[in-house]
Design an enzyme around this catalytic site. Structure first.
Site, PDB file in Angstrom:
ATOM      1  N   TYR A 192      15.897   0.497  -2.584  1.00  0.00           N
ATOM      2  CA  TYR A 192      14.863  -0.157  -1.775  1.00  0.00           C
ATOM      3  C   TYR A 192      14.058  -1.171  -2.601  1.00  0.00           C
ATOM      4  O   TYR A 192      13.844  -2.310  -2.164  1.00  0.00           O
ATOM      5  CB  TYR A 192      13.950   0.915  -1.172  1.00  0.00           C
ATOM      6  CG  TYR A 192      12.800   0.367  -0.371  1.00  0.00           C
ATOM      7  CD1 TYR A 192      13.002  -0.202   0.884  1.00  0.00           C
ATOM      8  CD2 TYR A 192      11.508   0.417  -0.863  1.00  0.00           C
ATOM      9  CE1 TYR A 192      11.941  -0.704   1.614  1.00  0.00           C
ATOM     10  CE2 TYR A 192      10.439  -0.088  -0.134  1.00  0.00           C
ATOM     11  CZ  TYR A 192      10.664  -0.648   1.104  1.00  0.00           C
ATOM     12  OH  TYR A 192       9.611  -1.151   1.826  1.00  0.00           O
ATOM     13  N   TYR A 240       3.725  -5.916  11.021  1.00  0.00           N
ATOM     14  CA  TYR A 240       2.867  -4.737  10.869  1.00  0.00           C
ATOM     15  C   TYR A 240       1.860  -4.666  12.003  1.00  0.00           C
ATOM     16  O   TYR A 240       2.218  -4.863  13.169  1.00  0.00           O
ATOM     17  CB  TYR A 240       2.172  -4.745   9.491  1.00  0.00           C
ATOM     18  CG  TYR A 240       3.120  -5.073   8.374  1.00  0.00           C
ATOM     19  CD1 TYR A 240       4.268  -4.287   8.184  1.00  0.00           C
ATOM     20  CD2 TYR A 240       2.926  -6.163   7.539  1.00  0.00           C
ATOM     21  CE1 TYR A 240       5.166  -4.585   7.167  1.00  0.00           C
ATOM     22  CE2 TYR A 240       3.820  -6.458   6.522  1.00  0.00           C
ATOM     23  CZ  TYR A 240       4.931  -5.671   6.350  1.00  0.00           C
ATOM     24  OH  TYR A 240       5.806  -5.962   5.364  1.00  0.00           O
ATOM     25  N   VAL A 258       5.320  -9.378   1.752  1.00  0.00           N
ATOM     26  CA  VAL A 258       4.131  -9.565   0.925  1.00  0.00           C
ATOM     27  C   VAL A 258       4.329 -10.578  -0.191  1.00  0.00           C
ATOM     28  O   VAL A 258       3.369 -10.919  -0.889  1.00  0.00           O
ATOM     29  CB  VAL A 258       3.602  -8.243   0.305  1.00  0.00           C
ATOM     30  CG1 VAL A 258       3.057  -7.315   1.372  1.00  0.00           C
ATOM     31  CG2 VAL A 258       4.661  -7.578  -0.536  1.00  0.00           C
TER      32      VAL A 258
END
Lengths: 305, 305, 305, 305
Positions: A192, A240, A258
């Site tokens: 990940y 989100y 991000v």
């Protein structure tokens, strides 16, 4: 329309640099915290095959959560709809790294675009293969889709997140405690963190997006039905807890990271990649969100009419 | 395409009656609990001005939460974007009548399509006018949009909900305790229960939907920008905690009500109204959801490509 | 010990008036918001039958939530342990008026000393009698226990709370929606607001407390087992989300009210009533909490050794 | 009273074995899952210095969460009240391993007796010393308090929990992400799992409890004020989300562990240790809870009168 778009992008680039309202770079990943926020790039692929760009469109950035779209695409390609037994398709109404809903829903993440859901997707991708091979599959997918093999993982960013990503480690162990992680936590998180550390340019990312936008001439990486579903998920859950706002203001499916990147899809019409590393309070690129809204309005690309 | 659509709707009607998998009528409003679930109607307005229908498309039903779209349209028409200081635009990740998030977010409802948010919208609508006048404004909006003045409120349903709607009474008082209700609770709830009790047919509702779909020839009830925003909100928040699933399977903005109705918008292409009073576990029409998915697929109307 | 206690109370009264750190009176009930915070009274009944007092110990104040102990005592006297099918016995970990846990626990309040639980207790008290008779029963209980019939309800305070207690109205309707309220919401809340508006002096309250402390010579209002259980509940849940802190610092069962009163029980040894209307951030009397800690330490009354 | 107590314990042992309603052993720690649930032991130390026991009172069991009392005692002995800046003193209203409140309260656990809080306490204990030394300190504390140096850690249990304790790993990383863990997660968890794996008999545990009960002749391990505070915390938070019920039924401070042990304190009168490995639905020893209630009633030891 093509000349108009190029000049619009150039004006947008100037406008944004003049505003100089860049937001703040993500500070929870040390390697990303050092990046200069005063950067902006944009690239657009149109249905006519043309590519338009402005600003830092050829500068590499860390795609971070945008990779969730691609790991999901790979998993859907392999096991199809089965993945939905392990992860939902609903917006979460919370932050990207919330652990709260995970407790209430007994270890089944709300959707594949919050961290917990993406960790489950990556776990699924590891079925029958090593972390190295799983990462190769994502890179191969991106290279084929972009028609560009110069796509790599920034190992410093991956290591930086592995050393400090306590909340993701918490999420993965929590999933494991509910039996919703099949592989060792270390393998899943290692994969990940590396997948999040893939570096791409706006141009590369926009070219990959052609496949999801279903543009003529794009490499056939997925069926139209699959692309449609990725778009639906990006619309519902791509930003989100600001997903509703993004739908309201931009009106296009998209996914932010991000690292400051945003992938935007105008189905059948265009694929857009934007990058500006300063973030707003929701963890989305501040100038990227602004540029997305300006572009969608100017081109009248909203899927909502 | 027109003849094809009419015959498709007829086949869909037959198919659904053959399945006879109707779900359960809402039982928390006594007046609605008595309705026979084995009913189905559908009406579609196309951009070419044609109207297609099948089944019980001319039978009146209680539009319930679909009215939230219209009260919001009226408020947006009056005060515009100011309403967003009192209510959000994000999916809630919870049931339509949850009070939990309301506590966490200190009395600002997540969006105008959950009950708490719609109660705030109705409160705003009451600014400077009586409950009777506010209801008249909604009815007038619907009549003008449908080009049909035969639209009424079923006072028995309104009274039935007023007598048993304890959860909505709780929500309204809770909002009041946070200072997010300007008028007396009784006035706001009285108006809200009556607005939910508006009765319409599928044909009437589809004709109203033309204005949100921006179909040529529809009455000019709102700017394209306003219609776009209503569509975005319906996509994000139109089906409570099954909104993500609806986007995934149907790919069109829509709004459901516990009376079994669904309003669906294919921007620029069609307005669709479906009714079948039996509900699924999320409180959305069971056969209505099924029909929506079948229709959107058959017509390739998904906004997601 | 007796002379020592009286002089200690006098010193404590002086000390507190010198500190002049009174906290803020409750402002959400208009009638209480007008009270001067710079007041302090304390009364103590000992096992030897003596009564000690200082400061404003004979001034009437609104007992507010302290009444929850007495309505529960009446209900336990009538139906006994059955009440626990409708309300729990666990601390809530939240504010006194939280509605959140009520949703998670499907309408069964965590304990009888948060507002939702007390509303259920009052509902139970109404079984087979009118609001007027239920209130008479509580007043009769208090008069008999105090040996003083001069105990009344301040109707202005009750009316003030009825006009502005939107959060309690929300809680009651929410309970009703879960089927955990047997009587009409208006009856229950009317009774509840009046019970909270009972006025007593510290001396009266301390005398009532003798029955719960099981002091020799106190009127026999309940079995020792029942008194023990009231004490256990006051220890676990008597001070909302500061109950653990109160146990930690004071070490005695107690119950506070937003009127600034605190009832404290030292089982077998003493009954204490303290009043000072200024509150701290948890809604408990600021100087009352301080005095409780000082007194318990000085007398070494902690039940914890 | 002494002969009476011994014969009561013998009768209680027989009664419990006759009931044979043992509950289920904890299954989330493999090493504990193999234990025969049909076991029961009890030991009581009185103020007169006598020791009474019945059943399997000299059999070793894993003290698990009871160790939280002792690690807290060590920390309070070292840094005193400062620990409360990192952990609260309020009951949690949730399961022992809940992560939900931790998110809402931004990484400050509600109390030191839920897992998250105990992990913070252990982290504090590691200040300035190695995991090995921290564990030695706890063992030394127990040996001195029990007057018995035959107290050890079962390394198989510690290893078993380290290999499967994903939820605790999640909690520790989550605390770390909020900056509320000073040492490496591995060090803290290693220490925590070993401390939980301490094995003791009921006799040993009851002898340790003498110090918290403040019995005459017990080793001076802590000031009376410190013992009082441990008792208050055990009363408020000692049994997870059944703490209120335990106070209600037993009326004594206590702490349970998933190994089936319960430490009970009757301040100034007795220290009690009970063990029966089968658990009830709250994770507390089923027969242990029953025995605690029977004993407290028989001896009239409730602190509540």
């Amino acid at each position: 329309m093509t000349p108009d778009l190029s000049s619009f992008l150039a004006r947008l680039d100037q406008e944004i640099r003049a505003r100089a309202d860049w937001g703040k770079v993500a500070d929870y990943i040390p390697e990303l915290a050092r990046i200069d926020p005063a950067q902006f790039g944009i690239a657009v692929c149109l249905a006519d095959g043309s590519l338009h760009q402005a600003g830092d469109a050829q500068k590499r950035f860390s795609i971070q959560s945008i990779s969730k779209v691609f790991s999901l695409a790979c998993v859907l390609g392999r096991i199809g709809e089965q993945i939905w037994t392990r992860v939902g398709r609903e917006p979460s109404g919370s932050r990207f790294d919330s652990i709260l809903l995970l407790e209430q829903e007994k270890g089944r993440p709300r959707n594949p675009f919050i961290n917990a859901g993406a960790i489950v997707t990556t776990d699924e991708l590891l079925t029958g293969r090593s972390p190295r091979d799983a990462l190769s599959e994502i890179i191969a997918f991106l290279s084929a889709a972009a028609g560009d093999s110069d796509i790599h993982i920034d190992k410093h960013v991956a290591a930086s997140e592995a050393a400090t990503g306590f909340r993701n480690i918490a999420l993965a162990n929590y999933l494991k405690s509910f039996g919703n992680l099949k592989h060792p936590v270390d393998h899943v998180l290692g994969t990940y963190f590396h997948q999040c550390a893939i570096e791409m340019t706006c141009v590369q990312l926009a070219r990959v997006g052609r496949c999801i936008a279903g543009l003529p001439g794009a490499p056939q990486m997925m069926t139209p039905a699959k692309a449609r579903r990725l778009n639906a998920l990006m619309m519902s859950c791509g930003h989100y807890d600001a997903s509703g706002d993004f739908a309201f203001h931009v009106g296009l499916p998209g996914k932010s990271g991000v690292g400051g990147g945003i992938l935007l899809i105008a189905p059948g019409r265009a694929s857009i990649a934007i990058w500006s590393p300063g973030l707003n309070g929701y963890g989305n690129s501040q100038m990227g969100s602004h540029a997305a809204e300006r572009l969608a309005q100017h081109m009248e690309w909203s899927v909502f009419g």
